[in-house]
Each structure stands twice: as C-alpha cells, then as structure tokens.
Scaffold this motif. Sequence first.
Motif, PDB file in Angstrom:
ATOM      1  N   PRO A  69       0.804  -1.224   0.000  1.00  0.00           N
ATOM      2  CA  PRO A  69       0.000   0.000   0.000  1.00  0.00           C
ATOM      3  C   PRO A  69       0.836   1.273   0.000  1.00  0.00           C
ATOM      4  CG  PRO A  69       0.182  -0.840   2.220  1.00  0.00           C
ATOM      5  CD  PRO A  69       0.899  -1.820   1.334  1.00  0.00           C
ATOM      6  N   ILE A  70       0.152   2.356  -0.283  1.00  0.00           N
ATOM      7  CA  ILE A  70       0.691   3.692  -0.096  1.00  0.00           C
ATOM      8  C   ILE A  70       0.359   4.063   1.346  1.00  0.00           C
ATOM      9  CG2 ILE A  70       0.494   6.118  -0.777  1.00  0.00           C
ATOM     10  CD1 ILE A  70      -0.502   4.887  -3.565  1.00  0.00           C
ATOM     11  N   LEU A  71       1.355   4.441   2.116  1.00  0.00           N
ATOM     12  CA  LEU A  71       1.152   4.815   3.508  1.00  0.00           C
ATOM     13  C   LEU A  71       1.091   6.328   3.626  1.00  0.00           C
ATOM     14  CD1 LEU A  71       3.613   2.348   5.291  1.00  0.00           C
ATOM     15  CD2 LEU A  71       1.175   2.032   4.760  1.00  0.00           C
ATOM     16  N   VAL A  72       0.026   6.805   4.257  1.00  0.00           N
ATOM     17  CA  VAL A  72      -0.201   8.228   4.465  1.00  0.00           C
ATOM     18  C   VAL A  72      -0.344   8.441   5.961  1.00  0.00           C
ATOM     19  CG1 VAL A  72      -1.772  10.159   4.037  1.00  0.00           C
ATOM     20  CG2 VAL A  72      -1.394   8.438   2.249  1.00  0.00           C
ATOM     21  N   GLY A  73       0.352   9.431   6.500  1.00  0.00           N
ATOM     22  CA  GLY A  73       0.228   9.668   7.932  1.00  0.00           C
ATOM     23  C   GLY A  73       0.458  11.113   8.299  1.00  0.00           C
ATOM     24  N   SER A  74      -0.229  11.518   9.364  1.00  0.00           N
ATOM     25  CA  SER A  74      -0.068  12.854   9.902  1.00  0.00           C
ATOM     26  C   SER A  74       0.428  12.755  11.339  1.00  0.00           C
ATOM     27  CB  SER A  74      -1.407  13.595   9.862  1.00  0.00           C
ATOM     28  OG  SER A  74      -1.260  14.901  10.365  1.00  0.00           O
ATOM     29  N   SER A  75       1.480  13.485  11.663  1.00  0.00           N
ATOM     30  CA  SER A  75       2.046  13.534  13.006  1.00  0.00           C
ATOM     31  C   SER A  75       2.450  12.127  13.467  1.00  0.00           C
ATOM     32  CB  SER A  75       1.075  14.228  13.956  1.00  0.00           C
ATOM     33  OG  SER A  75       1.678  14.504  15.198  1.00  0.00           O
ATOM     34  N   MET A  76       1.872  11.633  14.560  1.00  0.00           N
ATOM     35  CA  MET A  76       2.206  10.275  15.015  1.00  0.00           C
ATOM     36  C   MET A  76       1.897   9.255  13.917  1.00  0.00           C
ATOM     37  SD  MET A  76       3.374   8.200  17.336  1.00  0.00           S
ATOM     38  CE  MET A  76       3.247   8.755  19.021  1.00  0.00           C
ATOM     39  N   MET A  96       2.952  13.963   6.743  1.00  0.00           N
ATOM     40  CA  MET A  96       2.616  15.335   7.114  1.00  0.00           C
ATOM     41  C   MET A  96       2.948  15.557   8.583  1.00  0.00           C
ATOM     42  SD  MET A  96      -1.167  15.206   5.371  1.00  0.00           S
ATOM     43  CE  MET A  96      -1.407  13.516   5.936  1.00  0.00           C
ATOM     44  N   ALA A  97       3.419  16.774   8.897  1.00  0.00           N
ATOM     45  CA  ALA A  97       3.686  17.177  10.285  1.00  0.00           C
ATOM     46  C   ALA A  97       4.513  16.118  11.014  1.00  0.00           C
ATOM     47  CB  ALA A  97       2.372  17.451  11.023  1.00  0.00           C
ATOM     48  N   LEU A  98       5.646  15.798  10.442  1.00  0.00           N
ATOM     49  CA  LEU A  98       6.469  14.679  10.883  1.00  0.00           C
ATOM     50  C   LEU A  98       7.305  14.975  12.126  1.00  0.00           C
ATOM     51  CD1 LEU A  98       7.741  11.857  10.331  1.00  0.00           C
ATOM     52  CD2 LEU A  98       9.419  13.067   8.897  1.00  0.00           C
ATOM     53  N   PRO A  99       7.099  14.198  13.196  1.00  0.00           N
ATOM     54  CA  PRO A  99       8.045  14.261  14.312  1.00  0.00           C
ATOM     55  C   PRO A  99       9.200  13.298  14.015  1.00  0.00           C
ATOM     56  CG  PRO A  99       6.173  12.894  14.913  1.00  0.00           C
ATOM     57  CD  PRO A  99       5.940  13.376  13.498  1.00  0.00           C
ATOM     58  N   VAL A 100      10.424  13.782  14.050  1.00  0.00           N
ATOM     59  CA  VAL A 100      11.551  12.885  13.776  1.00  0.00           C
ATOM     60  C   VAL A 100      12.085  12.245  15.047  1.00  0.00           C
ATOM     61  CG1 VAL A 100      12.197  13.960  11.598  1.00  0.00           C
ATOM     62  CG2 VAL A 100      13.213  14.787  13.724  1.00  0.00           C
ATOM     63  N   ASP A 125       5.091  24.939  12.972  1.00  0.00           N
ATOM     64  CA  ASP A 125       4.664  23.761  13.737  1.00  0.00           C
ATOM     65  C   ASP A 125       5.183  23.887  15.166  1.00  0.00           C
ATOM     66  OD1 ASP A 125       4.444  21.134  14.901  1.00  0.00           O
ATOM     67  OD2 ASP A 125       4.368  20.271  12.897  1.00  0.00           O
ATOM     68  N   GLU A 126       4.258  23.972  16.109  1.00  0.00           N
ATOM     69  CA  GLU A 126       4.607  24.180  17.504  1.00  0.00           C
ATOM     70  C   GLU A 126       4.986  22.891  18.228  1.00  0.00           C
ATOM     71  OE1 GLU A 126       0.202  23.511  17.121  1.00  0.00           O
ATOM     72  OE2 GLU A 126       1.729  24.583  15.982  1.00  0.00           O
ATOM     73  N   LEU A 127       4.718  21.726  17.627  1.00  0.00           N
ATOM     74  CA  LEU A 127       5.029  20.442  18.263  1.00  0.00           C
ATOM     75  C   LEU A 127       6.218  19.728  17.633  1.00  0.00           C
ATOM     76  CD1 LEU A 127       1.418  19.021  18.746  1.00  0.00           C
ATOM     77  CD2 LEU A 127       2.846  20.248  20.406  1.00  0.00           C
ATOM     78  N   HIS A 151       1.008  22.874  13.491  1.00  0.00           N
ATOM     79  CA  HIS A 151       1.070  21.416  13.476  1.00  0.00           C
ATOM     80  C   HIS A 151      -0.124  20.758  12.806  1.00  0.00           C
ATOM     81  CE1 HIS A 151       2.471  17.500  14.683  1.00  0.00           C
ATOM     82  NE2 HIS A 151       1.300  17.252  15.234  1.00  0.00           N
ATOM     83  N   ARG A 152      -1.302  21.248  13.028  1.00  0.00           N
ATOM     84  CA  ARG A 152      -2.504  20.617  12.462  1.00  0.00           C
ATOM     85  C   ARG A 152      -2.637  20.828  10.951  1.00  0.00           C
ATOM     86  NH1 ARG A 152      -5.803  18.069  15.460  1.00  0.00           N
ATOM     87  NH2 ARG A 152      -5.914  18.308  17.695  1.00  0.00           N
ATOM     88  N   LEU A 153      -1.909  21.781  10.412  1.00  0.00           N
ATOM     89  CA  LEU A 153      -1.956  22.093   8.980  1.00  0.00           C
ATOM     90  C   LEU A 153      -3.375  22.412   8.506  1.00  0.00           C
ATOM     91  CD1 LEU A 153       0.502  19.301   7.756  1.00  0.00           C
ATOM     92  CD2 LEU A 153       1.007  21.742   7.966  1.00  0.00           C
ATOM     93  N   SER A 154      -4.208  22.884   9.418  1.00  0.00           N
ATOM     94  CA  SER A 154      -5.626  23.087   9.113  1.00  0.00           C
ATOM     95  C   SER A 154      -5.886  24.191   8.091  1.00  0.00           C
ATOM     96  CB  SER A 154      -6.416  23.357  10.393  1.00  0.00           C
ATOM     97  OG  SER A 154      -5.855  24.439  11.100  1.00  0.00           O
ATOM     98  N   ASP A 155      -4.963  25.139   7.937  1.00  0.00           N
ATOM     99  CA  ASP A 155      -5.158  26.196   6.944  1.00  0.00           C
ATOM    100  C   ASP A 155      -4.762  25.757   5.535  1.00  0.00           C
ATOM    101  OD1 ASP A 155      -6.032  27.882   8.954  1.00  0.00           O
ATOM    102  OD2 ASP A 155      -4.084  28.881   9.188  1.00  0.00           O
TER     103      ASP A 155
END
Length: 173
Positions: A69-76, A96-100, A125-127, A151-155
């Motif tokens: 599959p194609i894996l899509v993820g936001s933050s965690m 998206m919004a990747l914590p390293v 991104d504040e987190l 962080h939420r990329l809501s805009d």
Amino acid sequence: MRGHVILSHGTGSGPQATKVSVLADTAEALGYSTERPDYRDCDALGEAASVAPRVARLVERIHAAPQPPILVGSSMGAFVSGLASLQAPCRALFLMALPVGLPGAEPQFDMARDVPSMLIHGFADELCPADAALAFADRVGMPALLVADGHRLSDHVATIDHQFRLFLEHLSA
C-alpha cells in the motif's frame, strides 16, 4: 483498482479526522481502495508507549492489504508509517507534520528509502520543529513542501489534498 492506501491519524485524533478523510476521498475518487486504522486505544497508553502497538497494527494492515500500500500519515501517523515501512513492503509514503523524534520513544524516526515519498510540514509547527523534519527530508532526498501553518496544517488542507492528488497521479503514470 489502482492500489491501496492506508491513512494513519495523529495522536488525539481519529480515523474520521479532517485531513485523512479528505485524502481518503481523493484516493477513492482516483480509483484507490482505502482504509483508516483506529489507533485511539493505542494512544491511551501515552505518546511513547503508543508507538510499538501502532506500528504493529499498521504492519498487520500492510500484510493484509491486497498489494503493497501507499502509507499516508499525519504527526504520530507519519511517524509510525515510516517505521512500519521498514518492516513491511509499501509502495510509497506521504507524510505530514512529521516528528523525527519522540521523547522516551525508541526507535527514532526512519523510513524505507527505496519508495517514492513526500513530506508536507508547517514552518510554524509548535510540536514538531520544521528544521528537524526538513533536515531529515534533505538527508534522505525526500521532496518536501513547507507551508505557513502550525502542526494541524488546518489552513492548508486544500493544498495538501492537491499535492496528494499529484502524488497519486504520478504513481499511476
């Protein structure tokens, strides 16, 4: 069917979250099947403790998929998508919004390097500091789009959706 997409939500969110819902709709409109695992029970364990059960659940879903599959993820969801890609085959990664790095969590972020990938991150991104995510993207040669958002990329949901559509169209070409 063009392929299968697994969309992973962030901590404090759920499978019906705005970004993963919009991206699932886009993938389905382009002929992909989709699924959105629910990780809320894992998240109840705390951030660091949720990583291993989230990765295990995602690896299980990858193995059950009709094809890599194609894996899509936001933050965690991005964090565990990358880690899962090291344990099971995937076709691509859209993060998206990747914590390293996560305090108290091992391992730190990594991902399969032999598949197409893309990162979208907010410079405010504040987190998850943008500098760290962009440094990782640069180190592994992953294209990245930096947007004026938190962080939420809501805009920037429409921008993310547009980039995701282009990403899927490129994979299907």
